[in-house]
Design an enzyme around this catalytic site. Structure first.
Site, PDB file in Angstrom:
ATOM      1  CG  PHE A 164       3.391  -3.814  -1.632  1.00  0.00           C
ATOM      2  CD1 PHE A 164       3.234  -3.762  -3.011  1.00  0.00           C
ATOM      3  CD2 PHE A 164       3.031  -4.983  -0.978  1.00  0.00           C
ATOM      4  CE1 PHE A 164       2.743  -4.852  -3.726  1.00  0.00           C
ATOM      5  CE2 PHE A 164       2.542  -6.074  -1.687  1.00  0.00           C
ATOM      6  CZ  PHE A 164       2.398  -6.006  -3.065  1.00  0.00           C
ATOM      7  CE  LYS A 188       5.822   0.998   8.516  1.00  0.00           C
ATOM      8  NZ  LYS A 188       6.230   0.329   7.266  1.00  0.00           N
ATOM      9  CD  GLU A 191       8.751  -2.437   4.869  1.00  0.00           C
ATOM     10  OE1 GLU A 191       7.721  -1.760   5.029  1.00  0.00           O
ATOM     11  OE2 GLU A 191       8.890  -3.581   5.344  1.00  0.00           O
ATOM     12  CB  SER A 241      -0.399  -9.831   5.186  1.00  0.00           C
ATOM     13  OG  SER A 241       0.553  -9.551   6.192  1.00  0.00           O
ATOM     14  CB  CYS A 296      -7.064  -5.881  -0.438  1.00  0.00           C
ATOM     15  SG  CYS A 296      -7.934  -4.336  -0.640  1.00  0.00           S
ATOM     16  CD  GLU A 396      -4.050 -11.546   0.410  1.00  0.00           C
ATOM     17  OE1 GLU A 396      -3.246 -11.501   1.349  1.00  0.00           O
ATOM     18  OE2 GLU A 396      -4.781 -10.596   0.086  1.00  0.00           O
TER      19      GLU A 396
HETATM   20  P1  NAD Z   1       2.338  -6.513   5.092  1.00  0.00           P
HETATM   21  O1  NAD Z   1       1.437  -7.077   6.126  1.00  0.00           O
HETATM   22  O2  NAD Z   1       3.605  -7.234   4.798  1.00  0.00           O
HETATM   23  O3  NAD Z   1       2.791  -5.020   5.505  1.00  0.00           O
HETATM   24  C1  NAD Z   1       1.841  -4.018   5.824  1.00  0.00           C
HETATM   25  C2  NAD Z   1       2.493  -2.994   6.741  1.00  0.00           C
HETATM   26  O4  NAD Z   1       2.866  -3.645   7.958  1.00  0.00           O
HETATM   27  C3  NAD Z   1       3.771  -2.384   6.164  1.00  0.00           C
HETATM   28  O5  NAD Z   1       3.789  -1.010   6.483  1.00  0.00           O
HETATM   29  C4  NAD Z   1       4.881  -3.145   6.869  1.00  0.00           C
HETATM   30  O6  NAD Z   1       6.055  -2.382   7.052  1.00  0.00           O
HETATM   31  C5  NAD Z   1       4.261  -3.489   8.209  1.00  0.00           C
HETATM   32  N1  NAD Z   1       4.746  -4.758   8.771  1.00  0.00           N
HETATM   33  C6  NAD Z   1       5.222  -5.834   8.087  1.00  0.00           C
HETATM   34  N2  NAD Z   1       5.526  -6.831   8.947  1.00  0.00           N
HETATM   35  C7  NAD Z   1       5.236  -6.377  10.181  1.00  0.00           C
HETATM   36  C8  NAD Z   1       5.339  -6.953  11.497  1.00  0.00           C
HETATM   37  N3  NAD Z   1       5.782  -8.185  11.680  1.00  0.00           N
HETATM   38  N4  NAD Z   1       4.946  -6.204  12.540  1.00  0.00           N
HETATM   39  C9  NAD Z   1       4.469  -4.965  12.362  1.00  0.00           C
HETATM   40  N5  NAD Z   1       4.348  -4.372  11.149  1.00  0.00           N
HETATM   41  C10 NAD Z   1       4.731  -5.066  10.076  1.00  0.00           C
HETATM   42  O7  NAD Z   1       1.456  -6.301   3.785  1.00  0.00           O
HETATM   43  P2  NAD Z   1       1.949  -5.885   2.326  1.00  0.00           P
HETATM   44  O8  NAD Z   1       2.646  -7.049   1.713  1.00  0.00           O
HETATM   45  O9  NAD Z   1       2.628  -4.581   2.359  1.00  0.00           O
HETATM   46  O10 NAD Z   1       0.542  -5.644   1.589  1.00  0.00           O
HETATM   47  C11 NAD Z   1      -0.206  -6.663   1.006  1.00  0.00           C
HETATM   48  C12 NAD Z   1      -1.263  -7.167   1.953  1.00  0.00           C
HETATM   49  O11 NAD Z   1      -2.124  -6.107   2.348  1.00  0.00           O
HETATM   50  C13 NAD Z   1      -2.169  -8.212   1.313  1.00  0.00           C
HETATM   51  O12 NAD Z   1      -2.423  -9.224   2.250  1.00  0.00           O
HETATM   52  C14 NAD Z   1      -3.431  -7.438   0.997  1.00  0.00           C
HETATM   53  O13 NAD Z   1      -4.606  -8.204   0.908  1.00  0.00           O
HETATM   54  C15 NAD Z   1      -3.483  -6.517   2.163  1.00  0.00           C
HETATM   55  N6  NAD Z   1      -4.336  -5.372   1.887  1.00  0.00           N
HETATM   56  C16 NAD Z   1      -5.564  -5.362   2.462  1.00  0.00           C
HETATM   57  C17 NAD Z   1      -6.428  -4.321   2.198  1.00  0.00           C
HETATM   58  C18 NAD Z   1      -7.805  -4.286   2.818  1.00  0.00           C
HETATM   59  O14 NAD Z   1      -8.457  -3.286   2.677  1.00  0.00           O
HETATM   60  N7  NAD Z   1      -8.259  -5.332   3.500  1.00  0.00           N
HETATM   61  C19 NAD Z   1      -6.030  -3.274   1.341  1.00  0.00           C
HETATM   62  C20 NAD Z   1      -4.768  -3.323   0.773  1.00  0.00           C
HETATM   63  C21 NAD Z   1      -3.922  -4.388   1.054  1.00  0.00           C
END
Ligand code: NAD
Length: 509
Positions: A164, A188, A191, A241, A296, A396
């Site tokens: 997000f 994808k 959401e 994450s 991130c 985090e």
């Molecule tokens: P998230 O892990 O909750 O979701 C990321 C994506 O995975 C979304 O599209 C979501 O719909 C999907 N998803 C969620 N749960 C899932 C599951 N159980 N199985 C499969 N897919 C699933 O992350 P978020 O809250 O949207 O974003 C924040 C996180 O992203 C933070 O941890 C941040 O550090 C990380 N991030 C990392 C980088 C990097 O380059 N390392 C860059 C941006 C964000």
């Protein structure tokens, strides 16, 4: 506009919220049984609704993308490059509109959203050079009359799953390069803020990208699992994450796919006693609280090397107290966090840290925002005397919380950074070239800043962390991106004059 797409669809829900569609085969589609509301975090009110892609919708999308990929891989490099230049111009012309779409669903300050658009656009510019970056190599006459050349071929259908916090930039880390390399992309998006992806799909189409080469699927974890398990998806680029990244990496690799899964972070900024403390304080506050800490690459830990900790902390606190929290379109320094649950999680971390002995220097648990009372507000919070066993340090937090940890020496500070499970970015602030060089070489992180707090690499380098911040071998965009979205091939050829006879021995030159 996405809203125009919604209107074309005639897809207002019974409660009159506009529907954010999927984008499949070059057209918006409002299919899928389950619905989910998209909420403006600055008000806590729903602003749109989406239908979650189930396995059937995913299957339809993959079939459409597979057909498009089979044609797109034979497009000329000139055609791809011209289309990418057109796409770049369209993104640039619509940058303000894209920023508004980001802020409306993410909540970040509008000028921060504009910066996000700019950084995504730079990867498109890199992709415009695909005729050069995809060039292989050749050697003539490796054996008598034998030439060798290397080439890189596209993979087919590739999935991009994004978080997000950068709804435009993160998809742009992957999609332009994947498309430039001759693949079809299924995105994808999160959401929580999905609108901008549909607008991007419209602009791709306007730029001349054939239908089906760029698909958007709205959905949650179920849609992701369907993509990971689909036999016709060749590769997965995931950002999110760490627990989800690890799961995605494991499942998709077990299914034989190429995967890069970028995870969470805990980025440290080491400040040595000889640093310019005003510059360090400016950098720490900007990097910790920009986008309400939901980056991130945000700095979440300052490691102050004594004897300057008190002095540095005073400068950080003074700057933090001047920050304004509010609705992204009203010119705040930081907007809300993404959900009510995340707001509570941040506050709980601060509560527990305080109970465990951390000193709350600026307290964001109580805040007076320039915005709606229903928004998910947390003020910028600075914690001193943080220990590495506190969960505000080990987790985090992903909110506007900056931990200050004190170290007696540079060695102690470096060792502390390297013990952390994450290794996305790390920065050192110093005037000492020897110390900086040692930090560059020895710190266990994928991206290192020297007097730069957020060292996001330029588009012709590559972005990626170490340890629990990235699962897989290749980083995002740049040369790694081209390698990830292509498979290498080496052709050895001989065009001899026909000579009769069989020779079973190895060629002898
Ligand atoms: P998230 O892990 O909750 O979701 C990321 C994506 O995975 C979304 O599209 C979501 O719909 C999907 N998803 C969620 N749960 C899932 C599951 N159980 N199985 C499969 N897919 C699933 O992350 P978020 O809250 O949207 O974003 C924040 C996180 O992203 C933070 O941890 C941040 O550090 C990380 N991030 C990392 C980088 C990097 O380059 N390392 C860059 C941006 C964000």
């Amino acid at each position: 506009m996405v809203r125009a797409t919604c209107d074309r669809l005639g897809a207002m829900t019974p409660d009159t919220l506009p529907l954010i569609p999927h984008w499949i085969g070059g057209a918006p589609m409002g299919i899928g049984e389950d619905r989910l509301e998209v909420v403006d975090p600055a008000t806590g009110q729903p602003v749109a609704v989406l239908r979650l892609a189930d396995a059937q919708v995913v299957d339809n999308a993959v079939a459409s993308a597979s057909g498009a990929a089979a044609l797109w891989r034979d497009s000329s490099l000139a055609q791809r490059s011209q289309m990418l230049f057109a796409f770049r111009e369209l993104l640039s012309a619509h940058r303000d509109e894209l920023a508004v779409l980001i802020t409306a669903e993410h909540g970040k300050a509008l000028d921060d959203a504009a910066g996000e658009v700019q950084r995504g656009l730079e990867v498109v510019e890199y992709a415009c050079g695909i005729p050069t970056t995809l060039a292989g190599s050749s050697s003539d006459g490796v054996s008598r009359g034998v030439d060798v050349r290397s080439l890189r071929r596209p993979l087919g259908v590739v999935a991009v799953i994004s978080p997000f916090n950068f709804p435009f930039m993160v998809p742009m880390w992957f999609a332009p390069i994947a498309v430039a390399c001759g693949n079809a992309v299924i995105l994808k998006p999160s959401e929580k803020d999905p609108s901008v992806s549909v607008r991007v799909a419209e602009l791709w189409q306007q730029a001349g990208l054939p239908d089906g080469v760029f698909t958007v699927l709205q959905g949650d974890g179920d849609a992701v699992i369907a993509l990971l398990d689909h036999p016709d998806v060749a590769a997965v680029s995931f950002v999110g994450s760490t627990p989800v990244a690890k799961h995605v990496y494991t499942r998709a690799s077990a299914n034989g796919k190429r995967v890069q899964a970028l995870g969470g972070a805990k980025n440290h900024m080491v400040v040595l006693p000889d640093a310019d403390l005003d510059a360090a304080a400016d950098a720490a506050v900007s990097a910790a609280f920009g986008s309400a800490g939901q980056r991130c690459m945000a700095i979440s830990v300052v490691v102050a090397v004594e004897p300057v900790a008190d002095d540095l902390l005073a400068r950080i606190a003074e700057r933090t107290r001047a920050l304004k929290v509010g609705t992204g379109t009203r010119g705040p320094d930081l907007g809300p966090v993404i959900t009510a649950g995340q707001r509570q999680r941040v506050i709980d971390h601060v509560d527990r840290a305080e109970q465990a002995g951390a000193k709350v220097v600026t307290d964001g648990r109580v805040v007076e925002p320039d915005g709606d009372a229903g928004g998910y507000w947390v003020g910028p919070t600075v914690l001193d005397q943080v220990r590495t066993d506190m969960d505000v340090y080990t987790d985090e937090v992903f909110g506007p919380v900056l931990c200050v940890v004190r170290a007696s020496t540079f060695d102690e500070a470096l060792a502390l950074v390297n013990r952390n499970r994450y290794g996305n970015g790390a920065a050192v602030f110093t005037r000492n070239g020897t110390a900086a060089r040692r930090f560059e070489l020895e710190v266990e992180a994928g991206m290192v800043g020297v007097n730069v707090p957020i060292p996001v690499p330029a588009a012709h380098f590559s972005f990626g962390g170490w340890k629990d911040s990235l699962f897989g071998d290749l980083h995002a965009y740049g040369a790694d991106g081209v390698r990830f979205f292509t498979r290498g091939k080496v052709v050895t050829s001989r065009w001899p004059e026909p000579t009769p006879g069989v020779d079973l021995a190895f060629p002898r030159g």
